[in-house]
Design an enzyme around this catalytic site. Sequence first.
Site, PDB file in Angstrom:
ATOM      1  N   ARG A 280       8.476   6.251  -2.088  1.00  0.00           N
ATOM      2  CA  ARG A 280       8.580   6.834  -0.749  1.00  0.00           C
ATOM      3  C   ARG A 280       7.625   6.108   0.179  1.00  0.00           C
ATOM      4  O   ARG A 280       6.589   5.606  -0.245  1.00  0.00           O
ATOM      5  CB  ARG A 280       8.228   8.333  -0.771  1.00  0.00           C
ATOM      6  CG  ARG A 280       6.808   8.623  -1.237  1.00  0.00           C
ATOM      7  CD  ARG A 280       6.476  10.113  -1.201  1.00  0.00           C
ATOM      8  NE  ARG A 280       5.139  10.359  -1.747  1.00  0.00           N
ATOM      9  CZ  ARG A 280       4.891  10.590  -3.014  1.00  0.00           C
ATOM     10  NH1 ARG A 280       5.895  10.613  -3.884  1.00  0.00           N
ATOM     11  NH2 ARG A 280       3.658  10.787  -3.447  1.00  0.00           N
TER      12      ARG A 280
ATOM     13  N   ASP B   4      -2.867  -1.275  -2.863  1.00  0.00           N
ATOM     14  CA  ASP B   4      -4.156  -1.654  -2.277  1.00  0.00           C
ATOM     15  C   ASP B   4      -5.339  -1.071  -3.031  1.00  0.00           C
ATOM     16  O   ASP B   4      -6.391  -1.712  -3.154  1.00  0.00           O
ATOM     17  CB  ASP B   4      -4.224  -1.268  -0.794  1.00  0.00           C
ATOM     18  CG  ASP B   4      -3.916   0.197  -0.527  1.00  0.00           C
ATOM     19  OD1 ASP B   4      -3.490   0.899  -1.465  1.00  0.00           O
ATOM     20  OD2 ASP B   4      -4.096   0.640   0.616  1.00  0.00           O
TER      21      ASP B   4
ATOM     22  N   SER C  59       0.801  -1.232   0.000  1.00  0.00           N
ATOM     23  CA  SER C  59       0.000   0.000   0.000  1.00  0.00           C
ATOM     24  C   SER C  59       0.830   1.277   0.000  1.00  0.00           C
ATOM     25  O   SER C  59       0.496   2.248   0.673  1.00  0.00           O
ATOM     26  CB  SER C  59      -0.932  -0.004   1.217  1.00  0.00           C
ATOM     27  OG  SER C  59      -1.669  -1.197   1.266  1.00  0.00           O
TER      28      SER C  59
END
Length: 492
Positions: free
Chosen positions: A194, A232, A179
């Site tokens: 990131r 996700d 995710s």
Amino acid sequence: MPLSRRGSGTLLTPTGQHLAMHTRTQDDESLPHATKRTMTDHLRRLETLFTLTPQRMRMITQSFRETLENGLEKVDQVVPMIPTFVFGWPSGQEQGDYLAIDLGGTNLRVCLVHLQGKGKFEVTQSKYRLSEEQKQDEGQKLFDFCAESLKTFIDSNSGEDGILHLEPGEKLPLGFTFSYPCKQNSIDHGILIRWTKGFGAPNTEGENVAEMFQKSLDKFELPVTLTALINDTTGTLIASHYVNPHTRIACIFGTGCNAAYMEHVKDIPKIKDLGIDGGMDMVINCEWGAFDSFEHEHLPRSKYDISIDESSNKPGEQAFEKLISGRYLGEILRLVICELIDDGILFLGQNTYKVEVTNALDTALLSLMESDPTEELLMIIGIFSHFFALETTLAERQFLRAIARLIGRRAARLSACGIGAIVGKMGYLENGCAVGCDGSLYNKYPGFAGRIQEGLVDIFGEKARNIYTHHCRRWIWPMTKARKDAGIHAHL
């Protein structure tokens, strides 16, 4: 006037004891006694800070849309609009058993998914809570934890009485729902751009997380084949369409926030050199939590939001996420409360050090405050007495719930701006579409879905009722079936 109390903490005595301490920002003796009128005046001030007018929402939506279009046109944008190399919708007739593992912002979920066709499915899952220490620990250790949890799940569900029956040498296909924003050039590859949602595991950003996870799978000698790495929201989009073919957009509103939708390849200028058929459609992972980061030109950030941003592990980043996600809403309320304590509005004469601890007020408590059904607001009495050892009057409890409602409503209405940007860009308003949603904020926060709908109507008018959100479990779609069967192909 100070933003919040910064003098709270602990003091280590020479004997090794930890003592709680707090330095007031104002003189105790000069603090006035709170009155209902004073609380009403402060509530009006807070309403001004947290209320979004329809006109402001339309302006944010337009800026959001322009940002999404820039992300499709150019690489390395703040909102990156990541091509996922997931092409086309599922038919709804897919069948079979697959493993899926979902590394979210709060929990790790391991699932065995049984697709039954006709849009039906069954899921067996285990959930593991992630500690704050794990989120900051070495990246490879995090993936080792994922693999070890998967091994525990397989072992506990195997054998004569289990639901897994593997032949010697047999391997199950595994989909990894990750995710966090990754740059992908195939469906089983992803370079972490990131960390978000408060993660900060070192030696992971800039690395291929699929490769790191495969290393952990090999370490534990697991009988699986890692076939897909997906975000996700991508999983939510495909899974939601499997159940509801009207789905065109998917969103996560939980510890973090994000959206995905199906884009025409011909309208993704930055990948034209890859030679993909322009007539195809591909899922785009927006990573929209970064909207308005760094420049802060469009979003209505209050001084409380600015304080949270400046004290976060990544100041300036994830500006949209910090206004609407479950990781931050409780902290926004806590900062408001601390300022009201300093101003002599709340909890006079009480020891308030417990509520002055950063992140002491979880967003789940806001949800409970808003949903309290009793006339005396007994649930709020319990929250402040149990967690913070504070006594409240009925007027204070009504005041606190009203503030929580302002913060929660702003989050939902800003969420509507993001959805509205995709709806407007793709032209979904006339014919309507479904928006598959998941995450603790959407599923558990009272009125969140209704406030999104209210926000869409304020943006688009009555036609917005053609756009409706519905709950979808993001981890049900493993994306591990043969790509030709599941309508999923990778550009390699």
